[in-house]
Design a protein around this motif. Structure first.
Motif, PDB file in Angstrom:
ATOM      1  N   UNK A  45       0.815  -1.219   0.000  1.00 55.81           N
ATOM      2  CA  UNK A  45       0.000   0.000   0.000  1.00 55.81           C
ATOM      3  C   UNK A  45       0.854   1.278   0.000  1.00 55.81           C
ATOM      4  N   UNK A 137       1.622   4.376   6.083  1.00 57.53           N
ATOM      5  CA  UNK A 137       0.911   3.096   6.020  1.00 57.53           C
ATOM      6  C   UNK A 137      -0.278   3.019   6.957  1.00 57.53           C
ATOM      7  N   UNK A 138      -0.197   3.712   8.104  1.00 58.51           N
ATOM      8  CA  UNK A 138      -1.339   3.700   9.016  1.00 58.51           C
ATOM      9  C   UNK A 138      -1.703   5.099   9.532  1.00 58.51           C
ATOM     10  N   UNK A 172       6.744   3.674   5.668  1.00 58.68           N
ATOM     11  CA  UNK A 172       6.552   2.608   6.652  1.00 58.68           C
ATOM     12  C   UNK A 172       7.161   2.958   8.007  1.00 58.68           C
TER      13      UNK A 172
ATOM     14  N   UNK B 258       2.741  -5.302  12.700  1.00 58.90           N
ATOM     15  CA  UNK B 258       1.792  -5.296  11.571  1.00 58.90           C
ATOM     16  C   UNK B 258       0.760  -6.409  11.693  1.00 58.90           C
ATOM     17  N   UNK B 268      -6.043  -1.325  12.204  1.00 57.09           N
ATOM     18  CA  UNK B 268      -4.843  -1.278  11.386  1.00 57.09           C
ATOM     19  C   UNK B 268      -3.623  -1.209  12.305  1.00 57.09           C
ATOM     20  N   UNK B 269      -3.763  -0.397  13.338  1.00 52.46           N
ATOM     21  CA  UNK B 269      -2.676  -0.154  14.280  1.00 52.46           C
ATOM     22  C   UNK B 269      -3.338   0.373  15.548  1.00 52.46           C
TER      23      UNK B 269
END
Lengths: 224, 477
Positions: A45, A137-138, A172, B258, B268-269
């Motif tokens: 992603x 990523x998050x 990341x 992860x 997700x986190x």
């Protein structure tokens, strides 16, 4: 207790040596592995260019209830913050970390803003911090403790505002660690913050603002 | 806590009749599973990430002595104190000694399953100190004077109205007429009450999701921020972590992170992942003045190199129990100790012995869902089978089970007799079932037919059908 230390390590060693499988390595190999910072799988992603990563960061952060204001330059921060505080019905007062970038903001553009600096004692309604960077990523912010970034400011105020520059958004967590390492010695506390505080402990429904901030607002400054 | 895993059957029947518990459990059955699936679907590499996490932990466990020593060295260089505890009693003593050395009166705690394992709260209270759990779920179960029933959702068995009851009982200093019917009321009240506790505490105790060998850091993962307030605001921060929590590097921890939240809550986190390294530095404006880490063994090192080593890969996400039909039916307290669900059915006999906890590995339908969702790919059904064998070998299985297995064994060793008996049995069942196709009572099978009908075989036995289709009698070698 030193007796227990020898006992525990001794038992580990003897059980592992007896069952020595192919995974048992020499100290030299392990030493190398520990300092090599080898990375694992990189989530697809984040296969994006810089602008794409910034968009992903914003999208992911908003998905976990953070709010993001994209700001053209640090000169616009006072207006952006004052507007945010007014819209949220918050007082025009905040405590911020004593950080060069935050100090460089032309706060006198909004003289009504009441600014204090340093660690929080729990009485501040709004805290303003400077992030080391953001992870796309998050939608995660990375904050590292130090005299320019007290950890209490990240958790005690009900509203946490964080400034991060567009050029500091990476893909990341591992990219994030490179940014942290580039700052020098590892800080006492490194906080990965993804959205405001929440809990699912009452009937498994998510509610925001458990013990930490109820709101997380990101000031994303365009420096590119 | 005093284990009562040997009472599993009685605990389970009690739980099945508990209406509040059943109502609470019915909510979790769907929520956790759907949320995990959504998070997994959003991460195309998830299966590869699981393989990687498994391999990473296998590597670490195979070289655990190196990584623990390396961790100790780095944590010490950062100004931390590392203590080693072979047993639960030793860990409690180390922690109480630290509390005494700073003349502590108030202790706050972030969520830690290991502190449950060593019954730390009881020990702290017995020493005359106040101890407060700060994770909302843990706080709720502490007020209700019961253990957590789930490793990541400690109060999953508690209804909202029961939280209100607990708060009214405890927070007597607040106005009686205050409204506590909405979740936000409860949340605000807990926030307000606990805020004071963080400020008062001399010692803050947290667990650790990871220890990092590269840097000597401890890592906690939370959503509420309670763990961070606990470890930032107290004068002394004590981390309690077991030996298998260590991973080599920050990159390795990132890889495992992860799969952690996605497997656990389906996020997700998590909101907060914090890496703590040593005490407050001279230039720091906040943080604890002392930083201690207690590394607990408590039987784990015995598992290395053996058939249960894989259980040490567990990262305590709770996915196995979230997906377990037995857990969904009886809840966490039925398991009788600290770790419920499939991982509890493996860890409890490991730590407490088959004599105490031999029932737990039987609390499984072997449907395999736990293993299919475990981020660390722990072969939980296989391990439970190992314990069933041990239970049988030690003569601990009930006489009816042993007799049944002996009879089955007798026939299984005599194939032609087995075929004859199964034809006979199938015929007898068809006669008893009549036209309905099911039987509501069968001799010796009351345990089944008291609660549901037994379906009746509809035709010839499998082996007869197999040979009718020209299948071979014996597999060729």
């Amino acid at each position: 207790m030193s007796g227990s230390r020898e006992q525990i390590l001794g038992r580990i060693r003897s059980n592992l040596t007896q069952a020595a499988g192919p995974l048992r390595e020499t100290p030299e190999v392990l030493e190398k592995r520990t300092i090599a910072h080898e990375r694992g799988i990189r989530p697809s992603r984040v296969d994006k260019d810089a602008a794409g990563l910034v968009d992903l960061f914003v999208q992911r952060a908003e998905k976990v209830n953070a709010t993001v204001a994209r700001i053209a330059s640090i000169d616009d921060i006072p207006d952006a913050l004052a507007t945010y505080l007014a819209n949220e019905n918050l007082p025009a007062a905040f405590r911020m970390s004593d950080n060069p970038d935050l100090n460089a903001v032309p706060w006198d553009k909004r003289p009504a803003l009441e600014i204090t600096k340093g660690a929080s004692d729990g009485k501040d309604e709004v805290g303003l911090s400077r992030a080391v960077g953001g992870v796309a990523e998050t939608g995660t912010l990375i904050l590292a403790s130090g005299k320019e970034s007290p950890t209490s400011l990240n958790f005690l105020p009900e509203t946490h505002v964080v400034m991060v520059k567009r050029s500091e958004i990476e893909g990341t967590y591992e990219d994030g660690w490179d940014m942290v390492r580039a700052k020098g010695a590892l800080s006492r506390a490194v906080n990965f913050i993804t959205g405001p505080s929440r809990t699912g402990d009452i009937e498994q429904t998510i509610y925001l603002g458990a013990h930490g901030p109820r709101r997380l607002h990101i000031l994303l400054v365009d420096d590119a | 806590m005093q284990p009562h895993s040997h009472n599993f059957k009685a605990n389970a029947s009690h739980a099945l009749k508990n209406k509040n518990l059943q109502s609470a459990l019915s909510q979790m059955k769907v929520g956790f599973i759907e949320r995990r699936q959504t998070a997994v679907d959003d991460m195309p590499e998830f299966e590869e990430l699981r393989d990687q996490a498994r391999d990473l932990k296998n590597h670490t466990l195979a070289n655990l002595d190196f990584y623990l020593e390396r961790y100790e060295q780095k944590a010490t260089e950062a100004g931390g104190h590392v203590h080693w505890a072979a047993t639960a009693a030793e860990a409690r003593k180390i922690i109480l000694d630290i509390c005494e050395s700073v003349d502590a009166k108030n202790v706050t705690k972030g969520k830690s399953m290991i502190s449950e394992e060593i019954a730390l709260n009881d020990a702290i209270e017995a020493a005359g100190l106040n101890v407060v759990e700060t994770d909302l779920g843990e706080y709720i179960v502490q007020l209700r004077k019961e253990p957590p029933s789930h490793i990541i959702a400690p109060a999953v068995h508690v209804l909202r109205s029961e939280v209100e009851d607990a708060f009214r009982e405890e927070h007597k200093h607040l106005a009686d007429e205050r409204r506590l019917t909405e979740p936000s009321d409860l949340l605000n009240e807990a926030r307000q009450v606990l805020r004071q506790k963080y400020m008062e505490a001399e010692v803050g105790i947290t667990g650790a999701n990871f220890l990092i060998a590269e840097t000597g850091s401890s890592v906690i993962v939370t959503n509420e921020g309670n763990g961070d307030l606990t470890q930032t605001l107290a004068k002394v921060h004590i981390v309690i972590a077991s030996i298998e929590k260590v991973v080599p590097t920050l990159e390795d921890a990132s890889s495992i992170l992860r799969v952690l939240a996605r497997s656990a809550t389906g996020q997700d986190f998590s909101s907060y992942t914090t890496f703590s390294t040593g005490p407050r530095r001279p230039e720091d404006l906040d943080g604890p003045e002392q930083y201690h880490v207690v590394i607990l063994d408590n039987g784990r090192s015995e598992l290395l190199g053996g058939e249960f080593q894989d259980a040490l890969r567990c990262i305590r996400c709770g996915a196995c129990m979230n997906h377990c039909p037995v857990y969904h039916a009886v809840g966490g307290h039925s398991y009788g100790w600290v770790y419920p669900g499939p991982i509890g059915s493996v860890l409890t006999p490991t730590f407490l012995g088959v004599e105490e906890a031999g029932h737990l590995p039987n609390a499984s339908t072997f449907c395999g869902r736990c293993e299919s969702v475990c981020p660390m790919r722990i072969p939980l059904p296989k391990m439970m089978r190992h314990y069933r064998v041990k239970e049988y070998e030690n003569g601990l299985s009930p006489p009816s089970v042993r007799a049944g297995l002996d009879i089955w064994g007798f026939f299984a060793r005599r194939p032609s007799l087995y075929r004859m008996a199964s034809r006979l049995g199938s015929f007898a069942l068809r006669v008893m079932g009549g036209k309905r196709g099911r039987a509501d009572s069968l001799p010796l099978a009351g345990g089944w037919t008291d609660h549901r009908d037994m379906p009746i075989p509809t035709g010839p036995t499998f082996q007869d059908q197999w040979s009718a289709r020209g299948g071979r009698r014996r597999p060729s070698r």
